[in-house]
Design a protein around this motif. Structure first.
Motif, PDB file in Angstrom:
ATOM      1  N   CYS A 198      -6.467   1.586   5.316  1.00  0.00           N
ATOM      2  CA  CYS A 198      -6.339   0.159   5.028  1.00  0.00           C
ATOM      3  C   CYS A 198      -7.248  -0.220   3.859  1.00  0.00           C
ATOM      4  CB  CYS A 198      -6.696  -0.665   6.262  1.00  0.00           C
ATOM      5  SG  CYS A 198      -5.414  -0.660   7.521  1.00  0.00           S
ATOM      6  N   PRO A 199      -6.824  -1.139   3.001  1.00  0.00           N
ATOM      7  CA  PRO A 199      -7.651  -1.519   1.850  1.00  0.00           C
ATOM      8  C   PRO A 199      -9.017  -2.037   2.273  1.00  0.00           C
ATOM      9  CG  PRO A 199      -5.420  -2.378   1.628  1.00  0.00           C
ATOM     10  CD  PRO A 199      -5.534  -1.842   3.016  1.00  0.00           C
ATOM     11  N   LYS A 200     -10.056  -1.484   1.656  1.00  0.00           N
ATOM     12  CA  LYS A 200     -11.417  -1.914   1.941  1.00  0.00           C
ATOM     13  C   LYS A 200     -12.171  -2.333   0.688  1.00  0.00           C
ATOM     14  CE  LYS A 200     -11.840   0.823   6.113  1.00  0.00           C
ATOM     15  NZ  LYS A 200     -10.368   1.081   6.106  1.00  0.00           N
ATOM     16  N   THR A 201     -11.620  -2.007  -0.459  1.00  0.00           N
ATOM     17  CA  THR A 201     -12.256  -2.322  -1.734  1.00  0.00           C
ATOM     18  C   THR A 201     -11.223  -2.917  -2.681  1.00  0.00           C
ATOM     19  OG1 THR A 201     -11.769  -0.197  -2.793  1.00  0.00           O
ATOM     20  CG2 THR A 201     -13.770  -0.313  -1.429  1.00  0.00           C
ATOM     21  N   GLY A 202     -11.717  -3.456  -3.797  1.00  0.00           N
ATOM     22  CA  GLY A 202     -10.798  -3.942  -4.810  1.00  0.00           C
ATOM     23  C   GLY A 202      -9.935  -2.841  -5.374  1.00  0.00           C
ATOM     24  N   ALA A 203     -10.500  -1.648  -5.503  1.00  0.00           N
ATOM     25  CA  ALA A 203      -9.736  -0.522  -6.034  1.00  0.00           C
ATOM     26  C   ALA A 203      -8.582  -0.151  -5.121  1.00  0.00           C
ATOM     27  CB  ALA A 203     -10.654   0.681  -6.249  1.00  0.00           C
ATOM     28  N   ASP A 204      -8.784  -0.261  -3.814  1.00  0.00           N
ATOM     29  CA  ASP A 204      -7.714   0.055  -2.871  1.00  0.00           C
ATOM     30  C   ASP A 204      -6.498  -0.843  -3.091  1.00  0.00           C
ATOM     31  OD1 ASP A 204      -9.297   1.985  -1.712  1.00  0.00           O
ATOM     32  OD2 ASP A 204      -9.968   0.704  -0.066  1.00  0.00           O
ATOM     33  N   VAL A 205      -6.738  -2.113  -3.355  1.00  0.00           N
ATOM     34  CA  VAL A 205      -5.625  -3.034  -3.605  1.00  0.00           C
ATOM     35  C   VAL A 205      -5.021  -2.768  -4.979  1.00  0.00           C
ATOM     36  CG1 VAL A 205      -4.941  -5.451  -3.817  1.00  0.00           C
ATOM     37  CG2 VAL A 205      -6.623  -4.775  -2.095  1.00  0.00           C
ATOM     38  N   ALA A 206      -5.868  -2.536  -5.962  1.00  0.00           N
ATOM     39  CA  ALA A 206      -5.365  -2.273  -7.316  1.00  0.00           C
ATOM     40  C   ALA A 206      -4.508  -1.018  -7.363  1.00  0.00           C
ATOM     41  CB  ALA A 206      -6.533  -2.150  -8.288  1.00  0.00           C
ATOM     42  N   GLN A 265      -9.947  -4.522   9.938  1.00  0.00           N
ATOM     43  CA  GLN A 265     -10.900  -3.434   9.703  1.00  0.00           C
ATOM     44  C   GLN A 265     -11.451  -2.900  11.025  1.00  0.00           C
ATOM     45  OE1 GLN A 265     -10.842  -2.270   6.853  1.00  0.00           O
ATOM     46  NE2 GLN A 265     -10.408  -3.931   5.417  1.00  0.00           N
ATOM     47  N   GLU A 266     -10.578  -2.749  12.023  1.00  0.00           N
ATOM     48  CA  GLU A 266     -10.988  -2.230  13.327  1.00  0.00           C
ATOM     49  C   GLU A 266     -10.988  -0.704  13.300  1.00  0.00           C
ATOM     50  OE1 GLU A 266     -12.082  -3.748  15.870  1.00  0.00           O
ATOM     51  OE2 GLU A 266     -11.614  -5.844  15.463  1.00  0.00           O
ATOM     52  N   PRO A 267     -12.125  -0.074  13.560  1.00  0.00           N
ATOM     53  CA  PRO A 267     -12.191   1.394  13.494  1.00  0.00           C
ATOM     54  C   PRO A 267     -11.242   2.109  14.435  1.00  0.00           C
ATOM     55  CG  PRO A 267     -14.392   0.440  13.516  1.00  0.00           C
ATOM     56  CD  PRO A 267     -13.442  -0.677  13.824  1.00  0.00           C
ATOM     57  N   ASP A 268     -10.857   1.476  15.551  1.00  0.00           N
ATOM     58  CA  ASP A 268      -9.975   2.152  16.492  1.00  0.00           C
ATOM     59  C   ASP A 268      -8.495   2.016  16.132  1.00  0.00           C
ATOM     60  OD1 ASP A 268      -9.736  -0.517  17.022  1.00  0.00           O
ATOM     61  OD2 ASP A 268     -10.020  -0.356  19.196  1.00  0.00           O
ATOM     62  N   THR A 304       0.835  -1.194   0.000  1.00  0.00           N
ATOM     63  CA  THR A 304       0.000   0.000   0.000  1.00  0.00           C
ATOM     64  C   THR A 304       0.874   1.250   0.000  1.00  0.00           C
ATOM     65  OG1 THR A 304      -0.200  -0.452   2.374  1.00  0.00           O
ATOM     66  CG2 THR A 304      -2.097  -0.941   1.015  1.00  0.00           C
ATOM     67  N   ARG A 305       0.291   2.357  -0.401  1.00  0.00           N
ATOM     68  CA  ARG A 305       1.037   3.596  -0.583  1.00  0.00           C
ATOM     69  C   ARG A 305       0.763   4.566   0.565  1.00  0.00           C
ATOM     70  NH1 ARG A 305       2.373   3.996  -6.234  1.00  0.00           N
ATOM     71  NH2 ARG A 305       1.227   2.466  -7.474  1.00  0.00           N
TER      72      ARG A 305
END
Length: 446
Positions: free
Chosen positions: A385-393, A375-378, A358-359
């Protein structure tokens, strides 16, 4: 490492196989290592090089390359009796009973031959059962090489992700971001009475194992119930790997209407399935009107391999072992990158893991996410943090593919072909394998 034979085999393959391979993901750069044989948690290539293998056939090999005697004996018994018949066999009934006994949402199944065939059949079943045409899929999700789901773009502008798929097909598919309930709510509002199903992986296994945020699957379940659509979990990858014998739906405590299986359900041989309540699954012919059939479906050797693999896993603490090693790997990699490459993120759960380049950002990982992003909000890193496919791409995929993976291969660690594909721990992996792997990660980031 000497790789001359793999290079020569690839040269030959390019003359007779499209792209030199029979599955696109195998075409790693500059050329793939051709497998000679497996040995427990290791793969030996055509040049005799030995690797700690975290590809594990892209997920099916829960027990590793050396199948237990009970699995081998069952497959050999069915092979010696005759390879296939075009008639029902007892072993397919036994495997169906085992799955229905352990997976919360499944009463009845239809066996097929692959994950792609399972999702094709599930989509057709959902459309036939509901009398609707549109299907919602997740951007970055993967549901096999089928026309209904090889679709990208936005909810308002879906388009085929491959030549050969008519735009008219893509028009019936609505891609939305994973972990985004607001967009899904607006899609249901815009297409009231038109959506047959929401099709999702419980976690984005084909996109680096991105986990759902809290409440995401529960909201999908509510929306499908409110609007008369079916919730379909693609558990081709997570089935009998995440959540043990209850699969990921048991881990996340959400029951879908339909579930697709493959990979582990065939014990390393080609098999898949669609499962769900009898009321829905009996819509398949010959009980109902939704056509589905296949010459090799319920192949006795694949059914035997799957059944004995699952029985062995249930009786030999396999899930405790692979999950413990998976946590050790994720925790160890997290410690390494926290110190040396804090912008990177470790993803996965149980026996699945992935390091994503990740960048940006250098916040430390919260205690709750030390064994991989939960995916812990705290957590201080939650927003990025990556949450979608686009985030990883959008991560540094070229750096991962062209520098990191080859360097790890040179250190004797075989990872999946690109930054998108998850990696897997098997029952054959040992503490020593994990320690050696972590030393290889550490050496790369020095």
């Amino acid at each position: 490492m000497n790789r001359e034979r793999s290079r020569d085999l690839y040269d030959r393959a390019l003359s007779v196989l499209a792209g030199g391979v029979n599955s696109s993901v195998r075409a790693t750069q500059p050329y793939p290592a051709f497998a000679e044989r497996g040995d427990g948690a290791h793969l030996i290539d055509a040049d005799g090089n030995r690797y700690i293998d975290y590809v594990m056939g892209y997920g099916p090999l829960l027990l590793g390359h050396d199948l237990p005697e009970s699995v081998r004996a069952a497959v050999q018994s069915h092979m010696s009796a005759g390879p296939m018949y075009g008639a029902p066999t007892e072993v397919e009934v036994e495997l169906a009973e085992f799955v229905a006994r352990h997976v919360p949402s499944v009463e009845m199944l239809r066996f097929v031959n692959s994950g792609t065939e399972a999702t094709v059949s599930a989509v057709r079943l959902a459309r036939g059962y509901t009398g609707r045409d549109k299907v919602v899929v997740m951007q970055g999700g993967y549901h096999g090489a089928q026309e209904s789901t090889l679709v990208e773009g936005s909810p308002d502008a879906p388009r085929p992700s491959s030549p050969g798929i008519p735009q008219s097909f893509a028009a019936e598919t609505i891609p939305v971001p994973f972990n985004d309930t607001e967009t899904l709510e607006s899609v249901f509002e815009a297409h009231e009475g038109e959506i047959a199903a929401v099709l999702t992986e419980p976690l984005l296994g084909n996109t680096a194992s991105v986990l759902p945020v809290e409440g995401y699957h529960e909201r999908l379940r509510e929306l499908c119930d409110d609007h008369g659509a079916l919730l379909v979990f693609d558990e081709v990858m997570t089935g009998f790997r995440v959540g043990g014998l209850q699969c990921a739906q048991g881990k996340f405590d959400v029951e879908p209407d339909l579930t697709t299986f493959a990979k582990i359900i065939g014990g390393g041989l080609p098999a898949g399935a669609v499962g769900g309540p009898a009321e829905i699954v009996e819509s398949f012919t010959p009980a109902g009107d939704v056509f589905q059939s296949g010459t090799f479906s319920g192949h006795p050797m694949a059914m035997a391999a799957g059944l004995e693999t699952l029985r062995y896993a249930a009786e030999n603490d396999v899930y405790d072992h692979v999950n413990r090693l998976g946590e050790k790997l994720r925790s160890g990699i997290t410690d390494i990158v926290d110190e040396r490459a804090p912008g990177y993120t470790v993803l996965g759960t149980e026996s699945m893991f992935k390091l994503v380049f990740t960048r940006g950002g250098s916040e430390g990982v919260g205690d709750s996410c030390r064994a991989g992003c939960r995916q812990e909000p705290d957590c201080a890193r939650f927003e990025r943090c990556p949450k979608t496919g686009a985030d990883v791409a959008n991560a540094e995929t070229e750096r991962w593919d062209r520098l990191f993976r080859p360097a790890m291969r040179d250190r004797g660690v075989l990872l999946t072909a690109n930054q998108m594909e998850s990696q897997f721990v098997s029952d054959a992996h040992t503490e020593e394998d994990v320690e050696e792997t972590l030393e290889a990660y550490k050496a790369y980031f020095e």
